[in-house]
Write a protein that holds these residues in place. Structure first.
Motif, short mmCIF file in Angstrom:
data_model
loop_
_atom_site.label_atom_id
_atom_site.label_comp_id
_atom_site.label_asym_id
_atom_site.label_seq_id
_atom_site.Cartn_x
_atom_site.Cartn_y
_atom_site.Cartn_z
N THR A 84 0.89 -1.23 -0.33
CA THR A 84 -0.13 0.03 -0.02
C THR A 84 0.80 1.28 -0.11
OG1 THR A 84 -1.59 -1.10 1.39
CG2 THR A 84 -1.89 1.20 1.30
N SER B 86 1.27 4.04 -2.92
CA SER B 86 0.79 5.57 -2.58
C SER B 86 2.08 6.28 -3.19
CB SER B 86 0.84 5.75 -1.10
OG SER B 86 0.36 7.12 -0.86
N HIS C 264 -0.26 14.03 -0.87
CA HIS C 264 -0.50 12.60 -1.07
C HIS C 264 -0.04 12.11 0.36
CE1 HIS C 264 -1.68 11.99 -5.18
NE2 HIS C 264 -0.94 13.49 -5.43
N ASN D 270 -2.89 12.03 2.52
CA ASN D 270 -3.70 10.94 2.02
C ASN D 270 -3.43 9.44 2.49
OD1 ASN D 270 -5.40 12.90 1.03
ND2 ASN D 270 -4.62 12.60 -1.16
N TYR D 271 -2.11 9.21 2.31
CA TYR D 271 -1.73 8.06 2.90
C TYR D 271 -1.81 7.74 4.55
CZ TYR D 271 1.82 4.62 4.62
OH TYR D 271 2.59 3.52 4.84
N ASP E 242 -4.04 9.45 6.30
CA ASP E 242 -5.34 9.41 6.67
C ASP E 242 -5.95 7.71 6.35
OD1 ASP E 242 -7.93 10.48 7.17
OD2 ASP E 242 -8.43 10.04 5.06
N ARG E 243 -5.57 7.26 5.15
CA ARG E 243 -6.06 5.86 4.90
C ARG E 243 -5.32 4.93 5.72
NH1 ARG E 243 -4.99 6.57 0.03
NH2 ARG E 243 -2.80 6.01 0.12
N ARG E 244 -4.23 5.22 6.29
CA ARG E 244 -3.71 4.22 7.41
C ARG E 244 -4.40 4.10 8.52
NH1 ARG E 244 1.36 2.03 7.15
NH2 ARG E 244 0.65 1.05 9.22
N ARG F 213 -7.63 4.95 8.91
CA ARG F 213 -8.92 4.52 8.73
C ARG F 213 -8.91 3.16 8.87
NH1 ARG F 213 -12.78 8.53 7.67
NH2 ARG F 213 -11.88 10.41 7.40
N THR F 214 -7.83 2.40 7.92
CA THR F 214 -8.00 0.86 7.52
C THR F 214 -7.13 -0.03 8.56
OG1 THR F 214 -6.14 1.15 5.88
CG2 THR F 214 -8.57 1.37 5.26
#
Length: 598
Positions: free
Chosen positions: A3, A7, A566, A569-570, A572-574, A576-577
């Motif tokens: 991931t 990214s 970016h 965004n990375y 934030d994605r980490r 959340r998931t």
């Protein structure tokens, strides 16, 4: 890991997509010659005679009501009583974008005819000089507010300006020119009307002339190069500019020409000084007469702005001697007439390439952008970003407080600082608070600019935090209270962390805006070593008359902002998931437990 790698790959791909058009146009640019340094003395061989296309209706000079009959002798000047911002030093506010009168040269030194002459005057008085770059829109207010001792910017002494500041005797005169595209139907100032888009630089005497004398509404630009670029690309129909700047801007083969000149109205060009600084005005007038008498004025004038003097005008007081100048009219007449341009019209792509994508200028700009502009931009953005985040969090918590004595002040602060333009806030803090804390800052507005950016950012960041906190489900607070947490601990440990996580992209957008807003502190006045990215690009733009350095500065902004976008965004994605399960198999202990239970 997959991931994260994906990214990063996407970030690189996006950056390449953004930069590719710029690189392609740079490659298309055929410019191989080095651009002339407009901030260098052109020499006496570039002399010009009186313009032959003078507007006869406006050429008659107004009555000179302000030039003093004589001056004090230098021996009578006590420099210790001049009440200078820094004892023994003239602090001078100047510009960097109007060569050959005022500019920053390729050695990053403030120079030009106005400033070199002021150095000579200061030397006569036994004073040092410190030049500080600023914007013309705020220069006279900064002089009136004692941010600067002197304003040096080829300032024409209009009556309206005399209401705000005082002026020395004249050291220069001024024509201004009407510049139009080749083939235009406009041939004189009398052809200008409400249907013509007229460009001027905001706050200049040309702006005043178009508005108050011609009664027209011009298009206003922040600097001369931007105005001329708009004329060349057809965005405006005419440009009213100082004759010197117009002549310096129009290069051979350009699709524009000067069709008429006129005298600048309302007296002469002088240095601006605070109205209550009459001793300093008297001292500068004495120094000016001294450099006229010893030939320094004539030497600098011949080097920097060699042009024939209009009848009845001379520099200094009425008692100053006539300067001994070369015969500029004869020198101009002896010059080889320029050959009419036979070059083929350039394509739109070629014009864009030469105006915005000159690779030689990119190479000249990058070292200063990297060495001076980038560090200052990062310092301003990081310091104001950290302070703004802390203040913003306090505002957010106060804004949702049950206590109205906390809630209402936070709301009022947010409304005011979000509603006012950023430039106004920076000027209010820099010019309003600056004199109060000058003992701490040494009259250096650099950190006052950072403080203004912090206060501005806090209003937006506070609202971002407040929206994030209020988006957390009420059940989270209820669960925390049911477990025995107090209200404060529930907010600090449960609600606020979740709210902050939800608004990370919005926070990064605000930080990106802060990086770009850092360019606005130039209004407060900066030393050459304090310039941020945009100011460095603008100064080289003024030296060359080309907009490529500004595009080079823009590339640095892109290099800062795209990776940050970016990255958040990375993150934030980490958040959340969570971390991906990459084990794939059970270890020996886990396998034995499974077998035993089976």
């Amino acid at each position: 890991m997959t991931t994260a790698a994906t990214s990063r790959s996407r970030a690189v791909a996006v950056l390449l997509v953004v930069l590719l058009p710029f690189l392609a146009l740079v490659a298309c640019s055929s410019s191989t010659e080095s651009t002339a340094d407009l901030c260098a003395p052109p020499g006496v061989d570039s002399a010009t005679a009186l313009p032959g296309n003078l507007d006869s209706a406006a050429a008659a000079a107004a009555e000179d009501k302000y030039t003093t009959p004589d001056t004090l002798p230098l021996s009578a000047i006590d420099t210790s009583k001049l009440n200078l911002v820094k004892p023994g030093t003239l602090t001078v506010g100047t510009l960097s974008d109007a060569p050959p009168s005022i500019c920053v040269n390729s050695q990053n030194v403030f120079t030009g005819f106005d400033n070199e002459l002021l150095r000579a005057v200061a030397a006569q008085l036994g004073l040092k000089v410190e030049f500080v770059g600023t914007d013309f829109a705020g220069l006279l207010a900064q002089v009136a507010g004692h941010r600067f001792d002197v304003g040096s910017s080829s300032i024409t002494t209009t009556d309206a300006r005399r209401d705000l500041v005082g002026f020395t005797n004249g050291y220069d005169f001024g024509y201004f020119a009407l510049v139009v595209p080749n083939g235009s139907a406009i041939r004189s100032f009398s052809d200008l009307n409400s249907s013509v888009r007229i460009g001027v630089v905001q706050g200049t005497v040309q702006d005043d002339y178009v508005v108050n004398t011609l009664g027209l509404d011009p298009v206003k630009f922040p600097d001369y190069n931007t105005a001329y670029a708009n004329l060349k690309t057809g965005q405006i129909d005419a440009w009213v500019a100082p004759s010197q700047q117009a002549q310096g801007a129009i290069a051979a083969g350009d699709p524009a020409s000067i069709v008429q000149n006129t005298f600048s109205l309302n007296n002469y060009v002088g240095w601006a000084v605070a109205k209550d600084h009459q001793p300093l005005i008297d001292a500068l007038n004495s120094g000016l007469d001294a450099v006229v008498a010893d030939g320094t004025w004539a030497r600098l004038y011949s080097d920097w702005v060699p042009r024939e003097l209009p009848a009845g005008w001379k520099p200094g007081s009425k008692a100053a001697p006539e300067p001994q100048l070369p015969d500029f009219a004869a020198i101009a007449a002896a010059q080889e007439p320029s050959e009419p341009s036979t070059a083929q019209p350039k394509s739109t792509l070629q014009q864009l390439g030469e105006t915005f994508f000159d690779w030689e200028l990119y190479k000249r700009a990058f070292p200063d952008l990297l060495r001076t502009g980038l560090p200052n931009t990062l310092i301003l953005a990081l310091s104001s970003g950290i302070a703004g985040t802390v203040i913003g969090m306090l505002l957010a918590v106060a804004g949702i407080s049950r206590t109205r004595w906390l809630r209402w002040p936070a709301r009022v602060y947010t409304d005011i600082f979000r509603g006012l333009p950023a430039v106004v806030i920076i000027l209010l803090v820099g010019l309003g608070v600056g004199p109060v804390v000058k003992g701490l800052t040494g009259s250096n507005p650099y950190w006052l600019g950072a403080a203004a950016l912090s206060l501005l950012a806090a209003a937006y960041i506070g609202e971002i935090f407040r929206s994030g906190i209020q988006s957390v489900e009420p059940g989270q607070m209820e669960a925390a209270r049911a477990l025995g947490f107090s209200y404060r601990r529930s907010m600090a440990l449960v609600v606020i962390p979740q709210g902050v996580r939800r608004v990370l992209p919005a926070l990064m957008n605000q930080f990106i805006s802060l990086i770009k807003d850092s360019s606005l502190i130039y209004f407060l006045g900066l030393l050459v070593t304090q310039r941020e990215l945009f100011a460095v690009g603008r100064d080289l733009n003024a030296q060359t008359g080309n907009l490529s350095p500004l595009v080079a500065a823009g590339l640095f902004y892109l290099a800062l902002t795209i990776p940050l976008t970016h990255l958040v965004n990375y993150i934030d994605r980490r958040l959340r998931t969570g971390r991906a399960d990459t084990s794939g198999t059970l270890d020996d202990l886990e396998q034995s437990i499974v077998v035993e239970r089976g």
